[in-house]
Design a protein around this motif. Structure first.
Motif, mmCIF file in Angstrom:
data_model
loop_
_atom_site.group_PDB
_atom_site.id
_atom_site.type_symbol
_atom_site.label_atom_id
_atom_site.label_comp_id
_atom_site.label_asym_id
_atom_site.label_seq_id
_atom_site.Cartn_x
_atom_site.Cartn_y
_atom_site.Cartn_z
ATOM 1 N N GLU A 446 -0.026 -7.222 24.461
ATOM 2 C CA GLU A 446 -0.038 -8.495 23.739
ATOM 3 C C GLU A 446 1.355 -8.912 23.293
ATOM 4 O O GLU A 446 1.533 -9.976 22.702
ATOM 5 C CB GLU A 446 -0.951 -8.391 22.518
ATOM 6 C CG GLU A 446 -2.402 -8.095 22.870
ATOM 7 C CD GLU A 446 -3.263 -7.979 21.636
ATOM 8 O OE1 GLU A 446 -2.781 -8.359 20.541
ATOM 9 O OE2 GLU A 446 -4.412 -7.513 21.741
ATOM 10 N N ARG A 448 3.226 -7.642 20.918
ATOM 11 C CA ARG A 448 3.225 -7.780 19.458
ATOM 12 C C ARG A 448 3.703 -6.483 18.815
ATOM 13 O O ARG A 448 3.340 -5.386 19.251
ATOM 14 C CB ARG A 448 1.838 -8.115 18.935
ATOM 15 C CG ARG A 448 1.357 -9.511 19.298
ATOM 16 C CD ARG A 448 0.001 -9.782 18.684
ATOM 17 N NE ARG A 448 -0.494 -11.097 19.027
ATOM 18 C CZ ARG A 448 -1.666 -11.582 18.627
ATOM 19 N NH1 ARG A 448 -2.464 -10.823 17.864
ATOM 20 N NH2 ARG A 448 -2.052 -12.789 18.980
ATOM 21 N N ARG A 450 4.069 -5.092 14.722
ATOM 22 C CA ARG A 450 3.924 -5.343 13.282
ATOM 23 C C ARG A 450 4.832 -4.373 12.543
ATOM 24 O O ARG A 450 4.919 -3.183 12.875
ATOM 25 C CB ARG A 450 2.462 -5.143 12.848
ATOM 26 C CG ARG A 450 1.510 -6.197 13.414
ATOM 27 C CD ARG A 450 0.075 -5.899 13.021
ATOM 28 N NE ARG A 450 -0.066 -5.753 11.575
ATOM 29 C CZ ARG A 450 -0.790 -4.808 10.972
ATOM 30 N NH1 ARG A 450 -1.423 -3.901 11.695
ATOM 31 N NH2 ARG A 450 -0.873 -4.760 9.665
#
Length: 503
Positions: A446, A448, A450
């Protein structure tokens, strides 16, 4: 009878008086003077030659003298330089002196000039046109032979208006010219070739435009090369091949395609008879490279090309002459860029990947960032729980986007910025600020990551204040809300039992 009056016997026995003898001499002199006079043209024989000139026997009581400067004149076209003894020449009497010191001066060039001028005027047509031959190039034009007399054609009258020509090209050529000025006394003849050429050209142009149609292929000669294209001579007219019609490639330089004087095949793509203009194409006489694109380019293929142009929406890359693809701005970099020039530059050689091929519309979509994916092997470069320096690049209401490296961005949620309550991220951090953050999650598929800043902060000590302790001590224990808000080890069953006993 005295001696003076004694008759004189002749050889035939006749008696001639002195008076009669004087009359005969006088008669002979008068006869000779009548035969030779100034301005008369006579024929004679060269009998002697010296440094100053020649003696010519013209039947006079003395030879005529032909000075060297009277043999020829600069206005005459001469085939023979000087005469030899015994040669017959035609001369004109220019000076005559009688008496015991009789003297006769003659000139050859004056006779030649008059005869040649008369012949020239006799050769003129009704339009004052002559056949002339180029002799030599001079400053400002060309000297020509006009019936043995030198004439002059100004350089502006050698070719049609607007076309230049080197006078040397006409030396020894025979062509027609129109007399536009002649002065016998000044021995001057001025001619024009342009007037005749323009009339001929006008008729040839009319015929050309009547017979020529758009789409025809003709052969021509490259006459000049400019920065915007190439002019090709098609006979009566010149056509222009614009730079874009020289070859299927882009940004071609005319001098790399043709040379002046080359014979080339051209296709007529536009005709304007009113303004006598013809638009031509060289590339359209050659196969279109797009006709075979489908079999040569496939999706996913990696190619090398050259950046030919940069636009706001992307970069054009030439894969081969005549074949260009577009790298959309979104396929140039994994980062957000405002213009392709931030990553690429014109003329740069780059590797690109074919994303799609549209033969019908002659379009190829290319990708550049696909071959420079910073997310490749991301889990080898960054690990969960690892602490890394990051740069805050954008702030939103829900958090801060940070950059780990070019093309790699992650998100620090607003709840992960600080242990304290944060209403707006900009109250704590600012764009461009560099901070330390810990990776708490990586999702390569994805794209991504965090991160958290709060986990790096020291937790505050849990120390209750005295007023809070007294308040808790005085509160009734049967208030269910205290079990919801306070910290206790009781169970839900204990709470229910105590409530029933109270009833």
């Amino acid at each position: 009878m005295t001696e003076e009056n004694r008759p004189i016997n002749g050889n035939d026995g006749n008696v001639l008086s002195n008076e009669g003898n004087e009359s005969m001499e006088s008669f002979l002199e008068k006869y000779e003077v009548g035969a030779i006079h100034r301005g008369k043209t006579v024929e004679g024989t060269v009998v002697e030659s010296n440094e100053d000139g020649w003696l010519v026997d013209v039947g006079f009581k003395c030879e005529g003298f032909l000075p060297r400067n009277e043999w020829s004149h600069r206005s005459l076209v001469e085939a023979k330089e000087v005469p030899s003894v015994g040669d017959t020449v035609r001369v004109q009497v220019v000076s005559l002196k009688q008496g015991e010191e009789a003297q006769l001066i003659v000139s050859r060039w004056r006779t030649e000039f008059d005869e040649r001028w008369d012949a020239m005027e006799s050769s003129l047509t009704g339009d004052d046109v002559l056949e002339v031959r180029g002799l030599r190039k001079v400053k400002g034009g060309l000297i020509v032979d006009c019936c043995g007399i030198e004439g002059f054609i100004p350089v502006s009258h050698l070719a049609e208006e607007g076309r230049g020509i080197n006078p040397s090209r006409l030396v020894d050529d025979t062509f027609s010219a129109k007399v536009i000025e002649r002065d016998r006394r000044k021995r001057r003849i001025v001619l024009s070739r342009r007037a005749l050429l323009e009339n001929e050209l006008m008729e040839e142009k009319r015929s050309f435009f009547e017979k020529t149609e758009t789409g025809q292929t003709l052969e021509g000669t490259v006459t000049s090369i400019t920065s915007f294209g190439v002019f090709v001579n098609l006979g009566p007219v010149e056509g222009l091949v614009h730079n874009t019609e020289l070859a299927w490639g882009r940004n071609v330089k005319p001098k790399e395609i043709v040379n002046k004087g080359d014979r080339v095949m051209v296709k007529i793509i536009g005709i304007d008879p009113e303004n006598t203009r013809v638009s031509l194409s060289i590339k359209q006489t050659q196969p279109d490279p797009w006709d075979s694109v489908a079999g040569r380019y496939t999706e996913g293929e990696v190619l090398t090309g050259k950046v030919t142009n940069l636009a706001d929406f992307g970069a054009f890359v030439e894969l081969e002459p005549g074949i260009e693809g577009l790298v959309h701005i979104g396929d140039i970099s994994w980062q957000r860029i405002r213009h392709p020039r931030e990553v690429l530059k014109k003329g740069q050689k780059v590797e690109v990947q074919v994303l799609s091929v549209d033969v019908e519309n002659k379009r190829i979509s290319l990708g550049y960032k696909q071959l420079h994916d910073p997310w490749k092997d991301i889990e080898e470069k960054y690990q969960v729980n690892g602490v890394y320096p990051v740069k805050i690049v954008r702030l939103t209401d829900f958090g801060a986007f940070v950059e780990l490296e070019d093309g790699i961005e992650g998100l620090i949620h607003v709840s992960q910025i600080s242990r304290k309550r944060v209403e707006k991220p900009r109250d704590v951090v600012s764009e461009g600020q560099e901070v330390q953050a810990r990776i708490i999650e990586i999702k390569p598929n994805e794209r991504r990551i965090r991160l958290s800043m709060s986990v790096l902060e020291e937790p505050e000590p849990r120390k209750e204040r005295e007023p809070e302790k007294r308040r808790r001590k005085n509160e009734p224990r049967n208030d269910p809300s205290q079990f919801m808000d306070g910290e206790t080890n009781v169970t839900i069953g204990d709470i229910i039992k105590e409530s029933l006993q109270g009833e």
